[in-house]
Scaffold this motif. Structure first.
Motif, PDB file in Angstrom:
ATOM      1  N   GLY A  79     -40.849  60.823  20.301  1.00 41.24           N
ATOM      2  CA  GLY A  79     -39.949  60.332  19.269  1.00 41.24           C
ATOM      3  C   GLY A  79     -39.380  61.475  18.457  1.00 41.24           C
ATOM      4  N   THR A  80     -39.388  61.334  17.134  1.00 45.24           N
ATOM      5  CA  THR A  80     -38.821  62.375  16.272  1.00 45.24           C
ATOM      6  C   THR A  80     -39.802  63.499  15.966  1.00 45.24           C
ATOM      7  OG1 THR A  80     -39.450  61.234  14.228  1.00 45.24           O
ATOM      8  CG2 THR A  80     -37.300  60.677  15.187  1.00 45.24           C
ATOM      9  N   GLY A  81     -40.976  63.458  16.590  1.00 48.49           N
ATOM     10  CA  GLY A  81     -41.896  64.580  16.503  1.00 48.49           C
ATOM     11  C   GLY A  81     -42.879  64.560  15.344  1.00 48.49           C
ATOM     12  N   GLN A  82     -43.031  63.419  14.687  1.00 44.06           N
ATOM     13  CA  GLN A  82     -43.945  63.358  13.547  1.00 44.06           C
ATOM     14  C   GLN A  82     -45.387  63.668  13.938  1.00 44.06           C
ATOM     15  OE1 GLN A  82     -45.101  59.514  11.895  1.00 44.06           O
ATOM     16  NE2 GLN A  82     -44.607  60.244   9.841  1.00 44.06           N
ATOM     17  N   PHE A 103     -39.152  70.448  14.042  1.00 44.67           N
ATOM     18  CA  PHE A 103     -40.000  71.603  14.333  1.00 44.67           C
ATOM     19  C   PHE A 103     -39.380  72.899  13.824  1.00 44.67           C
ATOM     20  CE2 PHE A 103     -41.235  68.956  18.287  1.00 44.67           C
ATOM     21  CZ  PHE A 103     -42.058  68.154  17.512  1.00 44.67           C
ATOM     22  N   GLN A 104     -38.066  73.015  13.945  1.00 42.05           N
ATOM     23  CA  GLN A 104     -37.379  74.206  13.439  1.00 42.05           C
ATOM     24  C   GLN A 104     -37.477  74.285  11.926  1.00 42.05           C
ATOM     25  OE1 GLN A 104     -33.426  73.806  15.052  1.00 42.05           O
ATOM     26  NE2 GLN A 104     -34.061  74.361  17.140  1.00 42.05           N
ATOM     27  N   ARG A 105     -37.318  73.134  11.271  1.00 37.27           N
ATOM     28  CA  ARG A 105     -37.394  73.089   9.804  1.00 37.27           C
ATOM     29  C   ARG A 105     -38.780  73.482   9.305  1.00 37.27           C
ATOM     30  NH1 ARG A 105     -36.135  68.250   9.506  1.00 37.27           N
ATOM     31  NH2 ARG A 105     -38.119  67.244   8.978  1.00 37.27           N
ATOM     32  N   LEU A 106     -39.809  73.070  10.056  1.00 41.41           N
ATOM     33  CA  LEU A 106     -41.193  73.364   9.670  1.00 41.41           C
ATOM     34  C   LEU A 106     -41.706  74.668  10.277  1.00 41.41           C
ATOM     35  CD1 LEU A 106     -42.662  69.764  10.074  1.00 41.41           C
ATOM     36  CD2 LEU A 106     -42.042  70.918   7.946  1.00 41.41           C
ATOM     37  N   LYS A 112     -49.719  71.532  12.877  1.00 42.00           N
ATOM     38  CA  LYS A 112     -50.054  72.042  11.547  1.00 42.00           C
ATOM     39  C   LYS A 112     -51.541  71.911  11.241  1.00 42.00           C
ATOM     40  CE  LYS A 112     -47.053  69.625   9.166  1.00 42.00           C
ATOM     41  NZ  LYS A 112     -46.313  69.121   7.967  1.00 42.00           N
ATOM     42  N   HIS A 113     -52.120  70.775  11.611  1.00 44.62           N
ATOM     43  CA  HIS A 113     -53.500  70.490  11.228  1.00 44.62           C
ATOM     44  C   HIS A 113     -54.521  71.197  12.108  1.00 44.62           C
ATOM     45  CE1 HIS A 113     -56.580  68.139   9.178  1.00 44.62           C
ATOM     46  NE2 HIS A 113     -57.136  67.905  10.350  1.00 44.62           N
ATOM     47  N   TYR A 114     -54.220  71.276  13.408  1.00 48.21           N
ATOM     48  CA  TYR A 114     -55.197  71.836  14.348  1.00 48.21           C
ATOM     49  C   TYR A 114     -54.814  73.227  14.856  1.00 48.21           C
ATOM     50  CZ  TYR A 114     -57.087  67.092  14.480  1.00 48.21           C
ATOM     51  OH  TYR A 114     -57.632  65.881  14.142  1.00 48.21           O
ATOM     52  N   LEU A 147     -42.442  75.404  13.427  1.00 42.56           N
ATOM     53  CA  LEU A 147     -43.570  75.125  14.307  1.00 42.56           C
ATOM     54  C   LEU A 147     -43.216  75.481  15.752  1.00 42.56           C
ATOM     55  CD1 LEU A 147     -44.647  71.654  12.867  1.00 42.56           C
ATOM     56  CD2 LEU A 147     -45.829  73.834  12.572  1.00 42.56           C
ATOM     57  N   PRO A 148     -44.075  76.213  16.445  1.00 42.92           N
ATOM     58  CA  PRO A 148     -43.786  76.650  17.820  1.00 42.92           C
ATOM     59  C   PRO A 148     -44.110  75.574  18.855  1.00 42.92           C
ATOM     60  CG  PRO A 148     -45.920  77.491  17.151  1.00 42.92           C
ATOM     61  CD  PRO A 148     -45.375  76.748  15.955  1.00 42.92           C
ATOM     62  N   ILE A 149     -43.460  74.435  18.736  1.00 39.42           N
ATOM     63  CA  ILE A 149     -43.707  73.311  19.640  1.00 39.42           C
ATOM     64  C   ILE A 149     -42.594  73.239  20.686  1.00 39.42           C
ATOM     65  CG2 ILE A 149     -43.955  70.802  19.825  1.00 39.42           C
ATOM     66  CD1 ILE A 149     -44.950  70.798  16.933  1.00 39.42           C
ATOM     67  N   LYS A 150     -42.980  73.218  21.938  1.00 40.75           N
ATOM     68  CA  LYS A 150     -42.004  73.105  23.020  1.00 40.75           C
ATOM     69  C   LYS A 150     -41.567  71.651  23.159  1.00 40.75           C
ATOM     70  CE  LYS A 150     -41.336  74.344  27.892  1.00 40.75           C
ATOM     71  NZ  LYS A 150     -41.986  74.926  29.099  1.00 40.75           N
ATOM     72  N   VAL A 151     -40.265  71.423  23.236  1.00 40.24           N
ATOM     73  CA  VAL A 151     -39.716  70.064  23.335  1.00 40.24           C
ATOM     74  C   VAL A 151     -38.934  69.943  24.634  1.00 40.24           C
ATOM     75  CG1 VAL A 151     -38.427  68.256  22.161  1.00 40.24           C
ATOM     76  CG2 VAL A 151     -39.420  70.123  20.832  1.00 40.24           C
ATOM     77  N   ILE A 152     -39.233  68.896  25.382  1.00 37.64           N
ATOM     78  CA  ILE A 152     -38.591  68.686  26.684  1.00 37.64           C
ATOM     79  C   ILE A 152     -38.059  67.260  26.766  1.00 37.64           C
ATOM     80  CG2 ILE A 152     -38.983  68.559  29.186  1.00 37.64           C
ATOM     81  CD1 ILE A 152     -41.210  70.633  28.797  1.00 37.64           C
TER      82      ILE A 152
END
Length: 237
Positions: free
Chosen positions: A46-49, A79-82, A56-58, A84-89
């Motif tokens: 979804g929107t990545g919540q 993720f960009q706003r926060l 962030k937590h782990y 966070l180095p999360i890969k999105v596909i």
């Protein structure tokens, strides 16, 4: 093209659209031994919540996947706003673009029912490590439905079928999961907790159809509150 319930979620940018929302997600994950070494797939992000919370937590390695282009776009923006180095596909759960045994945990929150459940569950098992874990929050048929009721629900939500708890259990078992634990969770929400406020990322271009879809969802939720529920499935490879 006719707009659907999933389109509605995407345009409203609903974070935590699954039953229980982020509060339930936190409770589920708190029971797992998650540290920085874990690789987690948020399937149907979804929107990545959820993915943002996990990262962030782990502080672990998180990959997000969703088929809806608008959802992917909004997840990337989050993720960009926060930072966070999360890969999105962008991709389908029925054909995951990952190698075998890529993840320690696959998290799927109200996703499988909207897909070809047999292909999706088989793919989830394929990409899990040995001793890996699938956590799935899924809609469950609690009571018998008439033919018309069943058609009303499946047509509106675009789900191919509605399963009872034992039917979900059988599908997971058939896919090769060795242990399936089922949990019924009844959360009590603290209205004063700002962390439980609904999360939205509303698109600029909205139309009346989307508001009608949301209204219909609310009507069906009320109408079938005694006949539809959800379960938390923990499935171990």
């Amino acid at each position: 093209m006719e707009q659907t319930y999933v389109d509605c979620l995407a345009y409203f940018g609903v974070g935590g659209a699954h039953p229980g929302g982020l509060q339930l997600t936190k409770k589920i994950l708190s029971k797992e031994a998650i540290d920085k070494t874990k690789f987690i797939l948020d399937a149907g992000c979804g929107t990545g919540q959820t993915a943002a919370y996990i990262a962030k937590h782990y502080g672990c390695q998180v990959t997000s996947l969703d088929y809806n282009e608008l959802m992917v776009e909004k997840a990337m923006q989050r993720f960009q706003r926060l930072n966070l180095p999360i890969k999105v596909i962008q991709g389908r759960t029925e054909h995951l673009p990952f190698e075998n045994a890529s993840f320690d945990i696959v998290l799927s929150e109200s996703v499988i029912a909207f897909t070809n459940i047999f292909l999706t569950i088989a793919e989830f098992k394929r990409v899990l490590h040995q001793n890996g874990l699938l956590i799935a929050v899924e809609m469950v048929q609690e009571k018998s439905l008439s033919k018309d009721e069943l058609e009303e629900i499946t047509r509106f939500y675009g789900v191919p079928r509605l399963l009872r708890e034992h039917e979900w259990h059988n599908v997971f078992r058939h896919a090769g999961f060795k242990q399936i634990h089922v949990e019924l969770c009844d959360l009590q929400f603290d209205e004063n907790d700002v962390n439980n406020v609904p999360d939205f990322s509303i698109s600029e271009k909205m139309n009346d159809t989307l508001f009608e879809i949301l209204k219909e969802h609310q009507r069906l939720t009320k109408k079938y509150k005694e006949k539809l529920g959800y379960r938390i499935f923990r499935c171990f490879v």
